[in-house]
Every structure is written in C-alpha cells, then in structure tokens.
Write a protein that holds these residues in place. Structure first.
Motif, PDB file in Angstrom:
ATOM      1  N   VAL A  26      37.689  35.233  48.489  1.00  0.00           N
ATOM      2  CA  VAL A  26      38.424  36.053  49.254  1.00  0.00           C
ATOM      3  C   VAL A  26      38.194  38.047  49.478  1.00  0.00           C
TER       4      VAL A  26
ATOM      5  N   LEU B 280      43.087  42.842  44.986  1.00  0.00           N
ATOM      6  CA  LEU B 280      43.631  40.892  45.661  1.00  0.00           C
ATOM      7  C   LEU B 280      44.096  40.299  44.831  1.00  0.00           C
TER       8      LEU B 280
ATOM      9  N   SER C 271      42.429  34.663  52.143  1.00  0.00           N
ATOM     10  CA  SER C 271      43.945  34.666  51.586  1.00  0.00           C
ATOM     11  C   SER C 271      45.227  33.666  51.317  1.00  0.00           C
TER      12      SER C 271
ATOM     13  N   ARG D  43      47.603  39.101  44.694  1.00  0.00           N
ATOM     14  CA  ARG D  43      48.037  38.624  46.603  1.00  0.00           C
ATOM     15  C   ARG D  43      47.811  37.061  45.097  1.00  0.00           C
ATOM     16  N   LEU D  44      46.913  36.483  44.814  1.00  0.00           N
ATOM     17  CA  LEU D  44      47.106  35.248  44.598  1.00  0.00           C
ATOM     18  C   LEU D  44      47.162  34.927  43.624  1.00  0.00           C
TER      19      LEU D  44
END
Length: 292
Positions: free
Chosen positions: A169, A127, A50, A130-131
């Motif tokens: 990820v 996720l 990550s 978060r990216l």
C-alpha cells in the motif's frame, strides 16, 4: 444475471478525499441493496490500494465509513504541502523530455528520489494507522499496483508476492514529491498511478468489472505524450475484448464539489465520504441491475 459470474472491483487513485469517497460510495451501494465488495478480484491503485486493503480487512463498510468521520485532529493524519501546479509541472517536464512513457516514469522516479519528504518510517507509521489489518485477505485476491522508481516498470503485487500488505500500500500510494518512495527488497517504488490511474486491465477476463474512478480526469483521452503505460480507453478496450462487461462510476457534481480541488486535504474527507454515501444510495438500483 446469474450469480456464478466472476466479478472484479477496480479502485482508482484519488488521494485522501478519493479514499473517503470510495468508502462512502461502497457503503451507500450496500445500503441500497447491492454489495459490490463480495468479488473474486479487487484491483487497487494508489488511494485505491488503501481502500482495497481496508475492505478486505474484516471490518464492515459501516465501521470503515465511521473511521472516515473521525475528526482529523484525533488521527495520525497530518497536513502535507501539495501544490497541484508544481506537481503537474514536474510530471510535464519528465514527460516532455522523454522519448517514451517508461523513460518518463524513470525520470519521475528520479525526481521522487531527490525530493525532500517525510521519512519512510513516518510514512509507514501513518499508513499503518489507516489499515485495520496488515494481513492480505485469503478469500479475495487483492492486486496492488506500483512502479519501480529506477526502471519505470509497472509492478503488480498480491498475497503471493512475498511483500507485506503495508509495504504494498505504501509503494502504491507514494505520490512523487509528496511521499517518499517505498523500499521493497532493496528496490524503490512509487505511486501506481504513474502506470495508470486505475490499472483496470488487470481485471480482464472477469465477467463483470465495476470501476470506481475518484478523479474523472483519469478517464480523459490523452491529448499528448504521457507517462502511463496504457490509457483508460485502452483498458476498457482490453476488458471488452476479454469478454468483460464494464460499469464505470465517478463522483457526481455534488460529490466533486464536496471533495474539492485538492485531493490531499484531510479536512475534506468527511464531506467526501458523506457525498459518496449519498451518491451510492442514489445509484444503487442502476448498479444492482448490472451487478446481479
């Protein structure tokens, strides 16, 4: 040191607080005069995958750090039930009943496939939040490590693998029993930390290798059977034999206290990020001598 040396940055696993500490540390180093993200190769495992995806997204370290300071209530993060003792018992049961590390990883994969968790869709949505970017970087090679849940094989993914960055990820950070295994091309994958907490041997042949180890237990010598394909000491030996010079950074005592014992507690990420930033500033002169 001359500037033409090839360089690699290795980012270990370490949960939510590990992500925060690594990003904070990288910013602190930058503020101290050394940018260790301008490299030829980044190797990310679990939480490190990550971080690798974030620091190659185009956002500055300051911007990524500020995201770690957003109150958890204002993000898509949600508490997850992580019982460290239960997790270790699951690992131990698989390891002690297996004749070799790969079989142990297969049995851990079986347990992960049977465990009740959030859905894959929920996990991918989390996720994705978060990216900053879901595209592989073109300028820097990013290698993300995962494990096939059914065969126990270690798999390294990069921009040429035909796998999206988000799925890579998700697979690398699919902690068994906590998050669902990730489906990629009809196969199921689990946390790359089941192969190694750092997978630092991927960086062999690079002139300079900087390894961030968010959980110091990852560097401890194995005291018995393990599910890892390689120990940290063996990784260092492979790097040394390939001609690489290596520097390892782990949380100092203050950072360890800030992170707490449970790496999956979202509320501790602000403390972990701040502790990493302070530590990075303090050790920047030492790192700069190594990094050139």
């Amino acid at each position: 040191m001359s500037s033409d040396k090839s360089k690699a940055l290795v980012l270990s696993g370490g949960g939510i607080t590990g992500i925060a500490w690594e990003i904070g540390l990288l910013l602190g180093l930058e503020e101290g005069g050394v940018d260790v993200t301008a490299v030829d190769l980044i190797v990310g495992t679990s939480a490190g995958s990550s971080v690798g995806a974030q620091i190659t997204s185009g956002l500055s370290l300051e911007e990524l750090y500020q995201l770690q300071l957003v109150p958890i209530q204002e993000t898509m993060e949600r508490p997850v039930e992580f019982d460290g003792n239960q997790f270790r018992q699951m690992m131990a049961a698989a390891i002690m009943s297996s004749p070799d590390p790969q079989t142990a990883r297969i049995r851990i994969g079986e347990a992960a496939l049977d465990a009740p968790t959030m859905s894959e869709e929920e996990r991918l949505e989390l996720l994705a939040s978060r990216l900053p970017s879901q595209e592989w970087a073109e300028e820097i090679r990013l290698v993300i490590n995962t494990v096939d849940a059914q065969t126990g094989e270690w798999v390294a993914l990069d921009r040429d693998s035909g796998v999206s960055l988000l799925l890579a990820v998700a697979a690398s950070s699919a902690v068994p029993g906590l998050y669902p295994p990730t489906t990629i091309k009809e196969r199921k994958y689990i946390d790359g930390g089941m192969s190694s907490g750092t997978n630092a041997d991927v960086a062999k042949g690079q002139d300079l290798v900087l390894i961030l180890v968010a959980e110091p237990t990852m560097t401890a010598p194995a005291m018995g059977p393990t599910m890892h394909r390689i120990t940290f000491q063996e990784e260092l030996k492979e790097l040394e034999n390939s001609g690489s010079q290596v520097m390892v950074i782990s949380p100092d005592e203050v950072a360890l206290e800030a992170k707490g014992l449970n790496p999956m507690v979202p509320e501790k990420r602000i403390d972990a990020a701040q502790a990493g930033r302070r530590q990075g500033r303090e050790i920047a002169p030492e790192v700069k001598k190594f990094w050139g």
